[in-house]
Design an enzyme around this catalytic site. Structure first.
Site, PDB file in Angstrom:
ATOM      1  N   ASP A  61       0.844  -1.194   0.000  1.00 16.22           N
ATOM      2  CA  ASP A  61       0.000   0.000   0.000  1.00 16.22           C
ATOM      3  C   ASP A  61       0.882   1.248   0.000  1.00 16.22           C
ATOM      4  OD1 ASP A  61      -1.957   2.131   1.302  1.00 16.22           O
ATOM      5  OD2 ASP A  61      -3.211   0.512   0.559  1.00 16.22           O
ATOM      6  N   TYR A  79      -2.103  11.337   2.185  1.00 19.12           N
ATOM      7  CA  TYR A  79      -3.009  11.679   1.085  1.00 19.12           C
ATOM      8  C   TYR A  79      -3.068  13.194   0.871  1.00 19.12           C
ATOM      9  CZ  TYR A  79      -4.603   6.873   1.733  1.00 19.12           C
ATOM     10  OH  TYR A  79      -4.660   5.506   1.838  1.00 19.12           O
ATOM     11  N   HIS A 105      -7.059  -7.011  -0.342  1.00 19.31           N
ATOM     12  CA  HIS A 105      -6.062  -5.949  -0.232  1.00 19.31           C
ATOM     13  C   HIS A 105      -4.901  -6.301   0.685  1.00 19.31           C
ATOM     14  CE1 HIS A 105      -4.443  -1.945  -0.579  1.00 19.31           C
ATOM     15  NE2 HIS A 105      -4.497  -1.765   0.735  1.00 19.31           N
TER      16      HIS A 105
END
Length: 262
Positions: free
Chosen positions: A43, A173, A238
């Site tokens: 990730d 982010y 994931h």
């Protein structure tokens, strides 16, 4: 990485650029006296591992990316504006941009519930939420824990987030557009270390519009010309490094073992 668990969690998204995080990794390698390392990332860890390989290939022997791949910088459009155009204003990364908004949404749930919603999600639809709901509201809270993780492990992970909260994670982010500005000199640059990519067949990131075409249609090979293999794990989601731990470990060790024998 900074912002999580027992690490420092400085305030402000400007402290979470890829240059800061790669700098942390170089400091770690130097502190350990390691000249070159085999690198694995999942990730955000996968993105940072890619930038480490891009900026400092002299410190990386080989790279394994899990779930996430580095995509080329588009000099025409900032990433958040591009996401808003293609994936919509309510896509989770777009929703994370406003300081305090995601923190308020996450505060409606205890950390253990947040971890269950994220770690155990099996959906492959676009990760977004309508404006009247929080991003966590659209994720189900599983009532049955799968065999690959225990209640104790979930509780441990939750306690790490209780230490520093979620703002550090959100700041990665929130620094995306700043990264885009600072990365201008690396427009068109490529990763030049041996690379392998592994992703779960049912990973919601793999299902993001355009992602499969980028991975299998030549885009990934262009930015990573020394990409040796792409592996899609059947029925994987994931968090494949936990869900399919033995299989993932085998892929990593065989790849690194072959590189070591050259």
């Amino acid at each position: 990485m900074r912002g999580y668990g027992g690490t420092d969690a400085p305030l402000g998204a400007q402290n979470y650029t890829v240059f800061h995080i790669v700098g942390d990794l170089i400091g770690l390698l130097d502190g350990l006296g390691v000249e070159k390392a085999f690198v694995v990332g999942h990730d955000w860890g996968s993105l940072i591992a890619s930038y480490l390989s891009l900026f400092r290939p002299d410190r990386v022997i080989a790279l394994v990316n899990l779930s996430i791949v580095l995509q080329p910088r588009d000099p025409r459009t900032k990433p958040i504006e591009r996401m808003r155009t293609i994936l919509g204003e309510h896509y989770y990364i777009c929703r994370f941009q406003e300081p305090g908004r995601a923190e308020e949404e996450f505060s409606r749930y205890d950390c253990e519930t947040v971890m269950k919603k994220f770690l155990l999600t099996t959906g492959t639809g676009l990760f977004s939420a309508p404006p009247e709901k929080g991003i966590l509201d659209v994720l189900k809270t599983p009532t049955v824990i799968p065999s690959w993780i225990t209640e104790e492990e979930i509780q441990y992970i939750a306690k790490q987030f209780e230490k520093t909260g979620f703002t550090g994670g959100f700041n990665y982010y929130r620094a995306l557009n700043l990264n885009w500005e600072l990365l201008a000199p690396w427009t068109g640059a490529r990763i030049t270390v041996p690379t392998k990519f592994v992703v779960g067949e049912k990973d919601l990131v793999y299902a993001t519009p355009g992602m499969k075409n980028f991975i299998h249609g030549g885009g990934l090979k262009k930015i990573s010309p020394f990409l040796e293999e792409v592996v899609v794990i059947e029925d994987g989601h994931h968090f494949i490094q936990q869900e399919k731990a033995n299989e993932i470990s085998d892929h990593i060790l065989k790849f690194f073992g072959r590189i070591s024998s050259l």
